[in-house]
Design a protein around this motif. Structure first.
Motif, mmCIF file in Angstrom:
data_model
loop_
_atom_site.group_PDB
_atom_site.id
_atom_site.type_symbol
_atom_site.label_atom_id
_atom_site.label_comp_id
_atom_site.label_asym_id
_atom_site.label_seq_id
_atom_site.Cartn_x
_atom_site.Cartn_y
_atom_site.Cartn_z
ATOM 1 N N SER A 196 0.828 -1.206 0.000
ATOM 2 C CA SER A 196 0.000 0.000 0.000
ATOM 3 C C SER A 196 0.863 1.256 0.000
ATOM 4 N N THR A 197 1.947 1.242 0.772
ATOM 5 C CA THR A 197 2.855 2.392 0.811
ATOM 6 C C THR A 197 3.506 2.616 -0.548
ATOM 7 N N THR A 235 2.314 1.719 -3.393
ATOM 8 C CA THR A 235 1.284 2.202 -4.309
ATOM 9 C C THR A 235 1.048 3.693 -4.146
ATOM 10 N N GLN A 236 1.010 4.150 -2.896
ATOM 11 C CA GLN A 236 0.809 5.566 -2.645
ATOM 12 C C GLN A 236 1.976 6.399 -3.181
ATOM 13 N N ASP A 284 1.615 6.608 -6.859
ATOM 14 C CA ASP A 284 0.554 7.552 -7.232
ATOM 15 C C ASP A 284 1.052 8.991 -7.149
ATOM 16 N N TRP A 285 1.797 9.305 -6.077
ATOM 17 C CA TRP A 285 2.307 10.664 -5.931
ATOM 18 C C TRP A 285 3.325 11.000 -7.026
#
Length: 294
Positions: free
Chosen positions: A9-10, A12-13, A16-17
């Motif tokens: 999840s980290t 992925t974030q 995304d950024w």
């Protein structure tokens, strides 16, 4: 298990950024030059001479736009370009549709050979001199038709439309054939209504291409009454540094020429930009569906 999910999840974030940052950076690269042009077209000459204008206008001045909008040749070129763009877009969509539609039928004789010949034209062309001789032979030189007919269809756009047609269920066509519908009735009643996204997308492609086009008019047109706006802009930007042209336009003072250049560019760019918001909802949908279905 929870730790691996947290790590994923980290990541992925972070991804995304990074993606957002790249998109914002690209957007700024595209938008900042337009903002600078707008600011220069609205700025006073003193600030332009001292190169103090960047993103915001200084010494608000509308003289450049008054000159552009008050000159008959700019308005004439603008109206002619609008008419030409509309005609070319309609003709191009018609030609693209009637070329793409028959190629989806498997029982079309010679379909494979036709596809090969059409595709070859994407990579090979006769060249400028043979094209000029051809236009001269068929009587298109200095004729408005030379701005419409020779480039009325793009093979790339035709492939997009053909791919979109492939994505329409054959059962719809077969049911219409059972009901006795002709090929043209099937095209008009089934394929065209279902193809609004790709039609809007290709209309945008054709309209932008024609609006920004000037090379064909530069090569084939001598009558200035049929100069599109971009060719007029091309000639002005090429000659505006001369004292004679600057004086004719009333822009002989330093800085005023830069203001006129920026105003002319904005005058020719803003109209086509206004079309994008109305077609944006179809744009991504049409390109995506037309690109992945084959």
């Amino acid at each position: 298990m929870d730790e691996s999910r947290t790590i994923r999840s980290t990541k992925t974030q972070i991804g995304d950024w990074v993606f957002v940052f790249i998109c914002v950076l690209i957007s700024l690269i595209c938008v900042i030059p337009m903002i600078n042009l707008l600011a220069r077209s609205l700025s006073g000459t003193d600030f332009l001479v001292r190169h103090e204008v960047y993103l915001l206008p200084k010494g608000l001045n509308f003289d450049a736009y008054k000159t552009v909008l008050g000159d008959v040749k700019y308005i004439h070129a603008f109206v002619w370009t609008v008419i030409l763009t509309v005609i070319c877009t309609v003709v191009s969509l018609f030609m693209t549709t009637i070329c793409a539609y028959p190629l989806i039928f498997e029982n079309l004789k010679g379909r494979g050979v036709i596809n090969i010949f059409i595709t070859i034209t994407m990579f090979f062309s006769a060249g400028t001199i043979p094209n000029y001789l051809l236009m001269q032979k068929i009587g298109f030189l200095d004729n408005p038709l030379v701005l419409i007919v020779p480039y009325c269809m793009s093979v790339y756009n035709m492939i997009i439309m053909r791919s979109f047609f492939y994505g329409i269920p054959e059962s719809l066509r077969e049911s219409a054939e059972i009901d006795g519908a002709s090929y043209f009735r099937i095209l008009w009643s089934i394929y065209i209504p279902l193809s609004k996204p790709v039609l809007a997308t290709l209309a945008l492609f054709y309209a932008v291409g024609r609006w920004n086009g000037y090379s064909d008019a530069l090569m084939f047109m001598k009558n200035k009454d049929f100069y599109p706006l971009q060719l007029l802009l091309y000639n002005i930007l090429n000659n505006i540094n001369s004292v004679e042209v600057a004086t004719q336009e009333g822009f002989s003072a330093p800085g005023l020429k830069d203001s006129l250049k920026s105003a002319i560019v904005m005058f020719s760019t803003i109209p086509i930009l206004c079309i994008y918001p109305f077609l944006q909802k179809y744009f991504i949908h049409g390109v995506t569906l037309g690109a992945v279905k084959e």
